[in-house]
Design a protein around this motif. Structure first.
Motif, PDB file in Angstrom:
ATOM      1  N   LEU A  62       0.827  -1.206   0.000  1.00  8.74           N
ATOM      2  CA  LEU A  62       0.000   0.000   0.000  1.00  8.74           C
ATOM      3  C   LEU A  62       0.862   1.257   0.000  1.00  8.74           C
ATOM      4  CD1 LEU A  62      -2.733  -1.158   2.539  1.00  8.74           C
ATOM      5  CD2 LEU A  62      -3.030  -0.835   0.078  1.00  8.74           C
ATOM      6  N   VAL A 100      -6.299  -2.710  -4.986  1.00 11.63           N
ATOM      7  CA  VAL A 100      -6.082  -1.923  -3.771  1.00 11.63           C
ATOM      8  C   VAL A 100      -7.137  -2.283  -2.720  1.00 11.63           C
ATOM      9  CG1 VAL A 100      -6.175   0.407  -2.801  1.00 11.63           C
ATOM     10  CG2 VAL A 100      -4.898  -0.021  -4.901  1.00 11.63           C
ATOM     11  N   ILE A 101      -8.389  -2.387  -3.150  1.00  9.35           N
ATOM     12  CA  ILE A 101      -9.467  -2.758  -2.217  1.00  9.35           C
ATOM     13  C   ILE A 101      -9.222  -4.145  -1.640  1.00  9.35           C
ATOM     14  CG2 ILE A 101     -11.935  -3.276  -2.047  1.00  9.35           C
ATOM     15  CD1 ILE A 101     -12.422  -1.045  -4.083  1.00  9.35           C
ATOM     16  N   TYR A 147      -6.732  -4.008   1.163  1.00  6.75           N
ATOM     17  CA  TYR A 147      -7.348  -3.536   2.409  1.00  6.75           C
ATOM     18  C   TYR A 147      -8.215  -4.626   3.039  1.00  6.75           C
ATOM     19  CZ  TYR A 147      -5.901   1.309   1.763  1.00  6.75           C
ATOM     20  OH  TYR A 147      -5.150   2.457   1.646  1.00  6.75           O
ATOM     21  N   MET A 153      -5.939  -7.085   4.756  1.00  5.20           N
ATOM     22  CA  MET A 153      -5.368  -6.542   5.994  1.00  5.20           C
ATOM     23  C   MET A 153      -6.416  -6.493   7.107  1.00  5.20           C
ATOM     24  SD  MET A 153      -3.378  -2.918   6.654  1.00  5.20           S
ATOM     25  CE  MET A 153      -1.849  -3.428   5.864  1.00  5.20           C
ATOM     26  N   ILE A 154      -7.623  -6.058   6.771  1.00  2.37           N
ATOM     27  CA  ILE A 154      -8.693  -5.973   7.770  1.00  2.37           C
ATOM     28  C   ILE A 154      -9.094  -7.375   8.237  1.00  2.37           C
ATOM     29  CG2 ILE A 154     -11.112  -5.302   8.110  1.00  2.37           C
ATOM     30  CD1 ILE A 154     -10.436  -2.975   6.061  1.00  2.37           C
ATOM     31  N   MET A 193      -9.828   0.894  10.913  1.00  4.79           N
ATOM     32  CA  MET A 193      -9.255   0.860   9.565  1.00  4.79           C
ATOM     33  C   MET A 193     -10.329   0.590   8.521  1.00  4.79           C
ATOM     34  SD  MET A 193      -6.101  -1.429   8.074  1.00  4.79           S
ATOM     35  CE  MET A 193      -4.955  -0.691   9.245  1.00  4.79           C
ATOM     36  N   ALA A 194     -11.260  -0.329   8.827  1.00  2.93           N
ATOM     37  CA  ALA A 194     -12.322  -0.654   7.876  1.00  2.93           C
ATOM     38  C   ALA A 194     -13.219   0.544   7.624  1.00  2.93           C
ATOM     39  CB  ALA A 194     -13.139  -1.836   8.408  1.00  2.93           C
ATOM     40  N   THR A 212     -11.322   3.305   5.587  1.00  8.16           N
ATOM     41  CA  THR A 212     -11.175   2.919   4.186  1.00  8.16           C
ATOM     42  C   THR A 212     -12.506   3.022   3.452  1.00  8.16           C
ATOM     43  OG1 THR A 212      -9.394   1.388   4.807  1.00  8.16           O
ATOM     44  CG2 THR A 212     -10.392   1.086   2.641  1.00  8.16           C
ATOM     45  N   LEU A 219      -6.866   8.004   2.913  1.00  7.31           N
ATOM     46  CA  LEU A 219      -6.818   6.575   2.618  1.00  7.31           C
ATOM     47  C   LEU A 219      -5.580   5.995   3.297  1.00  7.31           C
ATOM     48  CD1 LEU A 219      -8.371   4.438   0.979  1.00  7.31           C
ATOM     49  CD2 LEU A 219      -6.856   4.924  -0.947  1.00  7.31           C
ATOM     50  N   PRO A 220      -5.746   5.061   4.245  1.00  4.06           N
ATOM     51  CA  PRO A 220      -4.606   4.574   5.049  1.00  4.06           C
ATOM     52  C   PRO A 220      -3.438   4.072   4.205  1.00  4.06           C
ATOM     53  CG  PRO A 220      -6.679   3.762   5.951  1.00  4.06           C
ATOM     54  CD  PRO A 220      -7.012   4.434   4.651  1.00  4.06           C
ATOM     55  N   ASN A 265      -1.123   5.274  11.369  1.00  8.61           N
ATOM     56  CA  ASN A 265      -1.478   3.943  10.854  1.00  8.61           C
ATOM     57  C   ASN A 265      -0.366   2.926  11.066  1.00  8.61           C
ATOM     58  OD1 ASN A 265      -4.228   3.913   9.602  1.00  8.61           O
ATOM     59  ND2 ASN A 265      -3.400   5.671   8.510  1.00  8.61           N
TER      60      ASN A 265
END
Length: 421
Positions: free
Chosen positions: A73, A333-334, A337, A340-341, A367-368, A371, A389-390, A402
């Motif tokens: 990221l 990218v999504i 995330y 990671m979440i 974080m969720a 985002t 955006l983290p 972060n």
């Protein structure tokens, strides 16, 4: 068989290669091979590898995916920032370096995380103090009064306050889990505990509304409000807290909409940006054009026109990714995330201690929500919020906070369970 640390190292190398290729592509598109930017990328790659080595030396055995996901990221963010705002690239590299140091310190100190539960009210006061500092002394930048300027340094207190608020809520909720679950007071169709037991939660909800009105910071207000409601629900399992919280927020939002013009403007732009495409809605309209022109494959790195969007390197960096990398790049990218979440929630579920479990869950929710809110705002699914955006957006406060959050998750993840698949 590859062990966890070797897997982490291999993934970091892949992330480093992707970052280097992206930086080279931007340089070659401009017809100049800038050795300073290549040196900066090498510095960042070495920083991530050094973090891996240090964690191995001190015996940390946390989730092997957290650091590689963050490096991917961060790499994407650096590539896009070099493309959009070359003059800010070296500053962002510096903040990533500071963030890596903060990550290591956080990961090492968080091994004693359970002791923080005894100081929950101090954490709460620090978190509230940071938020109030922005309300009292904040400077209006970009329509939001959420910046503190101290000489040459400016930062967003809300980025760091969320960590202290999570620590406070985790300690308070885990300590009063039975009281919140076995509520006895009837308020119409709802069953709640005695008001004194939910007073701190009401205070956090009220603070969210205060930020909404005085700071004009819809993103931070929704983040803290949602954080309090979701964490309360996770502890108690009672939907009444969610329903009451949502009703209170909706009523407050309707009242604020009729009282304050800046809130009316945000909502009106969201509902119909085409009514003023060259004025107040210019940013979101250009974002939609950028996403639409990107299509499936994207225009190609440096071949789009994302610089037409104001503040594209902060609030609207996802629109730049969507235009030049297309639906495939934005979707990737999504997915990063989401992964990671997911690992953050997995960390929470595998934790043995209630406090650590709630801290990991709260950080995952934070974080969720962050985002979701920023991406939803960029694609006009939700009103614009103005949060970052983290790990990708430009900004020192966001990057450092972060990385601290990630270090805490990494430390909690090593308590148990990462030999399992």
């Amino acid at each position: 068989m590859i062990n966890r640390r070797q897997l982490e190292r291999n993934l970091l190398m892949v992330a480093g290669i992707i970052m280097l290729n992206g930086i080279l592509a931007v340089n070659l598109a401009h017809g100049v091979l800038n050795y300073q930017t290549l040196g900066a990328v090498t510095f960042i790659f070495a920083g991530f590898m050094a973090a891996n080595i240090v964690l191995c030396k001190v015996g940390h055995t946390g989730d092997p995916l957290f650091l590689p996901l963050a490096s991917l990221l961060v790499g994407i963010g650096l590539i896009i920032i070099l493309r959009l705002k070359p003059e800010l690239f070296m500053l962002q590299v510096m903040w990533v370096g500071v963030g890596l140091v903060a990550f290591l310190i956080s990961a090492i100190l968080a091994k004693r995380l359970e002791q923080i539960a005894y100081f929950k009210y101090i954490c709460g006061f620090i978190g509230v103090g940071l938020l109030l500092s922005a309300i009292l002394f904040g400077v209006d930048i970009g329509g939001n009064k959420n910046w503190i300027i101290m000489g040459p340094v400016r930062f967003q207190p809300s980025e760091f306050a969320k960590i202290f608020i999570v620590l406070f809520l985790a300690a308070y909720l885990s300590e009063r889990r039975e009281l919140l679950t076995l509520a006895t007071k009837h308020y119409g169709p709802f069953v709640l505990p005695h008001p004194r037991f939910i007073a701190p939660l009401i205070a956090v909800w009220s603070l969210g509304m205060l930020m909404f009105v005085l700071q004009r910071d819809m993103g931070a207000a929704l983040l803290y409000f949602g954080l309090a409601i979701i964490m309360t629900y996770m502890v108690s399992g009672r939907s009444s807290y969610v329903i009451i919280g949502m009703i209170a927020f909706l009523v407050g939002s309707v009242i604020c909409y009729h009282l304050y013009s800046h809130i009316q403007l945000r909502v009106d732009i969201w509902l119909n940006p085409w009514s003023d495409p060259s004025g107040g809605a210019y940013q979101i309209v250009q974002s939609l054009f950028a996403l639409g022109s990107g299509g499936i494959m994207g225009s190609g790195l440096t071949y789009g026109f994302p610089t037409m969007i104001p503040e594209v390197h902060t609030d609207f960096i996802f629109a730049a990714i969507g235009e030049e990398m297309g639906l495939i790049g934005a979707g990737a990218v999504i997915l990063l995330y989401i992964l990671m979440i997911y690992r953050a929630f997995r960390t929470s579920l595998l934790s043995l201690m209630p406090f650590s479990m709630m801290v990991a869950a709260g950080l995952a929710v934070s974080m969720a929500l962050q985002t979701f809110l920023i991406i939803a705002g960029v694609i006009k699914f939700f009103p614009l919020t103005g949060i970052t955006l983290p790990f990708i957006s430009y900004g020192g406060s966001s990057i450092v906070s972060n990385f601290i959050l990630l270090g805490m998750l990494f430390s909690i993840s090593e308590v148990r369970g990462y030999d399992a698949k």
